[in-house]
Design a protein around this motif. Structure first.
Motif, PDB file in Angstrom:
ATOM      1  N   ASN A   1      -8.431  -4.249   1.283  1.00  0.00           N
ATOM      2  CA  ASN A   1      -9.574  -3.588   0.662  1.00  0.00           C
ATOM      3  C   ASN A   1      -9.215  -3.196  -0.763  1.00  0.00           C
TER       4      ASN A   1
ATOM      5  N   PRO B   1     -15.225   2.110   5.862  1.00  0.00           N
ATOM      6  CA  PRO B   1     -14.503   2.522   7.063  1.00  0.00           C
ATOM      7  C   PRO B   1     -15.272   2.213   8.345  1.00  0.00           C
TER       8      PRO B   1
ATOM      9  N   VAL C   1      -5.078  -2.458   7.771  1.00  0.00           N
ATOM     10  CA  VAL C   1      -5.630  -2.651   6.434  1.00  0.00           C
ATOM     11  C   VAL C   1      -4.586  -2.326   5.375  1.00  0.00           C
TER      12      VAL C   1
ATOM     13  N   ASP D   1      -4.814  -0.755   1.957  1.00  0.00           N
ATOM     14  CA  ASP D   1      -5.847   0.004   1.253  1.00  0.00           C
ATOM     15  C   ASP D   1      -5.479   0.180  -0.210  1.00  0.00           C
ATOM     16  N   SER D   2      -6.340  -0.339  -1.097  1.00  0.00           N
ATOM     17  CA  SER D   2      -6.159  -0.183  -2.539  1.00  0.00           C
ATOM     18  C   SER D   2      -7.387   0.463  -3.165  1.00  0.00           C
ATOM     19  N   THR D   3      -7.984   1.389  -2.453  1.00  0.00           N
ATOM     20  CA  THR D   3      -9.157   2.085  -2.978  1.00  0.00           C
ATOM     21  C   THR D   3      -8.782   3.270  -3.857  1.00  0.00           C
TER      22      THR D   3
ATOM     23  N   VAL E   1      -9.074   6.729   3.106  1.00  0.00           N
ATOM     24  CA  VAL E   1      -7.960   6.607   4.056  1.00  0.00           C
ATOM     25  C   VAL E   1      -8.169   7.545   5.237  1.00  0.00           C
TER      26      VAL E   1
ATOM     27  N   ILE F   1     -10.763   6.052   7.517  1.00  0.00           N
ATOM     28  CA  ILE F   1     -10.221   4.909   8.272  1.00  0.00           C
ATOM     29  C   ILE F   1      -9.424   5.403   9.471  1.00  0.00           C
TER      30      ILE F   1
ATOM     31  N   ILE G   1      -2.439   1.452   8.681  1.00  0.00           N
ATOM     32  CA  ILE G   1      -2.878   1.645   7.294  1.00  0.00           C
ATOM     33  C   ILE G   1      -1.654   1.526   6.400  1.00  0.00           C
TER      34      ILE G   1
ATOM     35  N   SER H   1      -0.462   1.400   2.346  1.00  0.00           N
ATOM     36  CA  SER H   1      -0.876   1.617   0.973  1.00  0.00           C
ATOM     37  C   SER H   1      -0.812   0.299   0.207  1.00  0.00           C
TER      38      SER H   1
END
Length: 297
Positions: free
Chosen positions: A133, A144, A159, A161-163, A169, A172, A182, A184
């Motif tokens: 993401n 999510p 996932v 996660d690069s939001t 987070v 999620i 999860i 990072s």
């Protein structure tokens, strides 16, 4: 399988071709320095410029060099579902352990389209699927709620996660349950993500500092956040320097300065020059104790 530091590998080139020997040496350096896994053919690997044949070569080389010592999560996503399925089957054929699936970029599907895309890929393979993401690059975010639906598919494991959002987070973790992994997707966000139940990081910086990043993540995962914070702040200049230009320009330049590979890139990416190159050199000099020694290289 998905716990710790997973290095988003650069793809070394020489004279326009994939430098297989340099790639093999990078894999060995990573494993010797304690990383938990390897991620070839992601954004950091300049995948948009690789041919299908080169994708196969890079993934198969990493699988062969790793030799079962750490899992290999191959980047096989696409904005075309058919292409994502094709590349994922290829990665499975050459022995990858999992697939990293980026949200389809540019065509900006709806949440239902995202669900069906990832479901189709997951159903086409026995590999575990890690969603990716990164709305800043793709133009679309996997919500999510959509992840919670996808988490019900047995081989959708987690996932990247690069939001840059701890709220995302948190949602999620809340919606997808404790078993959903999860990771990072941004080095500076690793400790906050772990504090919210994350399992580690798919790291750019570990290309050049695998031991230090691994030590930081291991400390955090074992509950020693005092040591993890100490290492985070030691690494922070590297975290920042490796993103002063578009990834992977700085990290590949840094790898070249350390003698790990050439700084050759494919257009439209260009090697660093001028003030930014000087800034990178200075950070590498100040961070020498976090980097591989010349003997290791």
């Amino acid at each position: 399988m998905f716990r710790g530091v997973f290095t988003a590998l650069i793809t070394p080139f020489r004279n326009g071709e994939v430098d297989v020997e340099a790639l093999e040496n990078l894999v060995e350096l990573q494993i010797r320095n304690g990383v938990s896994g390897l991620v070839p053919c992601g954004t950091t690997g300049e995948t948009p410029t690789l041919s299908e044949e080169e994708d196969r070569l890079v993934i198969s080389t990493v699988v062969r060099a790793a030799d079962g010592r750490v899992p290999v999560i191959a980047g096989t996503g696409s904005n075309s579902t058919a292409s994502a399925v094709k590349y994922t089957k290829m990665a499975e054929e050459v022995g990858a352990d999992a697939s990293l699936q980026v949200a389809p970029y540019y065509n900006k599907p709806t949440q239902e389209g995202l669900y069906r895309h990832f479901a189709a890929v997951a159903e086409s393979t026995e590999l575990s699927i890690i969603l990716y993401n990164i709305p800043g690059r793709t133009g679309v975010a996997i919500s999510p709620e959509t992840m919670a639906r996808l988490a019900e598919i047995p081989n959708v494991a987690g996932v990247k996660d690069s939001t840059l959002s701890m709220s995302v987070v948190s949602d999620i973790r809340r919606l997808c349950g404790e078993e959903f992994v999860i990771l990072s997707g941004d080095d500076p966000m690793t400790l906050p993500v772990i504090s919210l139940g994350g399992a580690g990081v798919i790291s750019v910086v570990s290309n050049i500092a695998p031991g230090a990043v691994s030590e930081m993540v291991d400390a955090a995962l074992s509950g020693d956040f005092a040591r993890a914070r100490e290492l985070h702040y030691e690494l922070l200049p590297l975290f920042r320097a490796l993103f002063i230009e578009t990834n992977p320009i700085p990290v590949k330049t840094a790898a070249s300065l350390l003698g790990l590979c050439s700084d050759e890139m494919r257009l439209p990416l260009m090697p660093m020059t001028g003030d930014n190159l000087q800034k990178l050199r200075e950070v590498l000099e100040r961070s020498a104790d976090l980097l591989p020694t010349p003997e290791e290289v």
